[in-house]
Design a protein around this motif. Structure first.
Motif, short mmCIF file in Angstrom:
data_model
loop_
_atom_site.label_atom_id
_atom_site.label_comp_id
_atom_site.label_asym_id
_atom_site.label_seq_id
_atom_site.Cartn_x
_atom_site.Cartn_y
_atom_site.Cartn_z
N LYS A 63 -2.22 3.22 -6.42
CA LYS A 63 -1.88 2.83 -7.79
C LYS A 63 -2.93 1.97 -8.47
O LYS A 63 -3.14 2.09 -9.67
N ASP A 64 -3.58 1.07 -7.71
CA ASP A 64 -4.51 0.14 -8.34
C ASP A 64 -5.58 -0.33 -7.35
O ASP A 64 -5.53 -0.03 -6.17
N GLU A 65 -6.53 -1.09 -7.89
CA GLU A 65 -7.65 -1.61 -7.08
C GLU A 65 -7.17 -2.53 -5.96
O GLU A 65 -7.77 -2.58 -4.89
N ALA A 66 -6.10 -3.26 -6.21
CA ALA A 66 -5.56 -4.17 -5.19
C ALA A 66 -5.13 -3.39 -3.94
O ALA A 66 -5.31 -3.86 -2.82
N GLN A 67 -4.56 -2.20 -4.13
CA GLN A 67 -4.15 -1.39 -2.99
C GLN A 67 -5.37 -0.88 -2.21
O GLN A 67 -5.32 -0.77 -0.99
N ALA A 98 -8.21 -2.49 -1.86
CA ALA A 98 -8.67 -3.64 -1.07
C ALA A 98 -7.73 -3.93 0.09
O ALA A 98 -8.18 -4.23 1.21
N GLN A 99 -6.42 -3.84 -0.14
CA GLN A 99 -5.44 -4.11 0.91
C GLN A 99 -5.54 -3.07 2.03
O GLN A 99 -5.47 -3.41 3.21
N ALA A 100 -5.71 -1.81 1.67
CA ALA A 100 -5.84 -0.75 2.67
C ALA A 100 -7.07 -0.99 3.55
O ALA A 100 -7.02 -0.82 4.77
N GLU A 101 -8.16 -1.39 2.93
CA GLU A 101 -9.37 -1.66 3.71
C GLU A 101 -9.18 -2.88 4.61
O GLU A 101 -9.59 -2.88 5.77
N LYS A 102 -8.53 -3.90 4.10
CA LYS A 102 -8.26 -5.11 4.90
C LYS A 102 -7.40 -4.77 6.12
O LYS A 102 -7.69 -5.20 7.23
N ILE A 103 -6.35 -3.98 5.91
CA ILE A 103 -5.48 -3.57 7.01
C ILE A 103 -6.28 -2.77 8.03
O ILE A 103 -6.18 -3.00 9.24
N THR A 104 -7.10 -1.85 7.56
CA THR A 104 -7.89 -1.00 8.45
C THR A 104 -8.84 -1.83 9.30
O THR A 104 -8.95 -1.64 10.51
N ARG A 105 -9.51 -2.78 8.68
CA ARG A 105 -10.47 -3.61 9.41
C ARG A 105 -9.79 -4.50 10.45
O ARG A 105 -10.42 -4.95 11.40
N SER A 106 -8.49 -4.76 10.29
CA SER A 106 -7.76 -5.61 11.23
C SER A 106 -7.42 -4.91 12.54
O SER A 106 -7.04 -5.56 13.51
N VAL A 107 -7.58 -3.59 12.59
CA VAL A 107 -7.21 -2.83 13.79
C VAL A 107 -8.33 -2.93 14.82
O VAL A 107 -9.50 -2.70 14.51
N GLU A 108 -7.93 -3.25 16.04
CA GLU A 108 -8.90 -3.37 17.13
C GLU A 108 -9.60 -2.03 17.35
O GLU A 108 -8.98 -0.97 17.35
N VAL A 138 0.82 -1.21 0.00
CA VAL A 138 0.00 0.00 0.00
C VAL A 138 0.85 1.26 0.00
O VAL A 138 0.55 2.21 -0.71
N LYS A 139 1.90 1.26 0.80
CA LYS A 139 2.74 2.45 0.96
C LYS A 139 1.86 3.66 1.23
O LYS A 139 1.66 4.51 0.37
N GLY A 140 1.32 3.73 2.43
CA GLY A 140 0.26 4.66 2.79
C GLY A 140 0.55 6.13 2.83
O GLY A 140 -0.18 6.88 3.45
N LEU A 141 1.60 6.61 2.16
CA LEU A 141 1.89 8.04 2.19
C LEU A 141 0.80 8.89 1.56
O LEU A 141 0.59 10.03 1.95
N ASN A 142 0.09 8.37 0.57
CA ASN A 142 -0.96 9.14 -0.09
C ASN A 142 -2.35 8.76 0.40
O ASN A 142 -3.34 9.07 -0.26
N VAL A 143 -2.41 8.08 1.54
CA VAL A 143 -3.69 7.66 2.10
C VAL A 143 -3.96 8.48 3.36
O VAL A 143 -3.16 8.50 4.28
N ASN A 144 -5.08 9.18 3.37
CA ASN A 144 -5.50 9.95 4.54
C ASN A 144 -6.43 9.08 5.39
O ASN A 144 -7.27 8.36 4.85
N VAL A 145 -6.27 9.18 6.69
CA VAL A 145 -7.05 8.37 7.63
C VAL A 145 -7.68 9.30 8.66
O VAL A 145 -7.00 10.13 9.26
#
Length: 161
Positions: A132-136, A138-148, A111-118
């Motif tokens: 860069k793409d749709e896979a990123q 999906a991966q960003a959302e998966k990572i986010t959902r994993s946080v307690e 993901v390299k989250g530098l261009n992702v605002n949270v």
């Protein structure tokens, strides 16, 4: 492949949390006046009077030591402290979630989250920015959902043209 020193991430997370916790505390107004809450002037504060000034029922109940459904001046001080602690706890939880999600996104090679605002509000995380793409996405959302503590994710990420 670049990797981050775990101490750097811990330091960053600690810094973000300390700023998020300190700012509201420094800007907090003086403690509320008992007489302001005691709107009917009977020398005690009822649950209704407490809630009318923005107090939470849970804090009122915790402060009502003798369980008479009225707060004396001393009980009011305790209830008010519990009310402030409850409010601060919710703010810190959101700040912690935001910091943790951002740290995990920065750490993730995909993901390299530098261009992702949270941003987080009441456990709902809003992701925005460019990837860069749709896979990123999906991966960003998966990572986010994993946080307690994350209750929901609103994914506004877009593929950079």
């Amino acid at each position: 492949m670049k990797s981050f020193d775990p101490r750097f991430l811990d330091f960053t997370l600690a810094g973000v949390l300390s700023v998020c916790v300190a700012a509201p505390a420094l800007a907090a107004p003086a403690a509320p006046d008992f007489k302001t809450y005691d709107s009917n002037g009977d020398g005690t504060v009822s649950l209704e009077e407490f809630q009318a000034q923005g107090g939470q029922e849970q804090a009122f109940r915790a402060g009502d030591a003798n369980r008479d459904n009225r707060l004396s001046s001393d009980e009011f001080t305790l209830a008010n402290a519990n009310n402030d602690r409850n409010k601060a706890g919710k703010y810190v939880d959101d700040a912690w979630i935001t910091a943790k999600v951002k740290a995990l996104l920065l750490k993730d090679e995909g993901v390299k989250g530098l261009n992702v605002n949270v941003a987080t509000n009441k456990g709902t995380v809003q992701l925005s920015g460019w990837v860069k793409d749709e896979a990123q996405i999906a991966q960003a959302e998966k990572i986010t959902r994993s946080v307690e503590g994350v209750k929901d994710v609103k994914n506004g990420l877009q593929v950079k043209p």
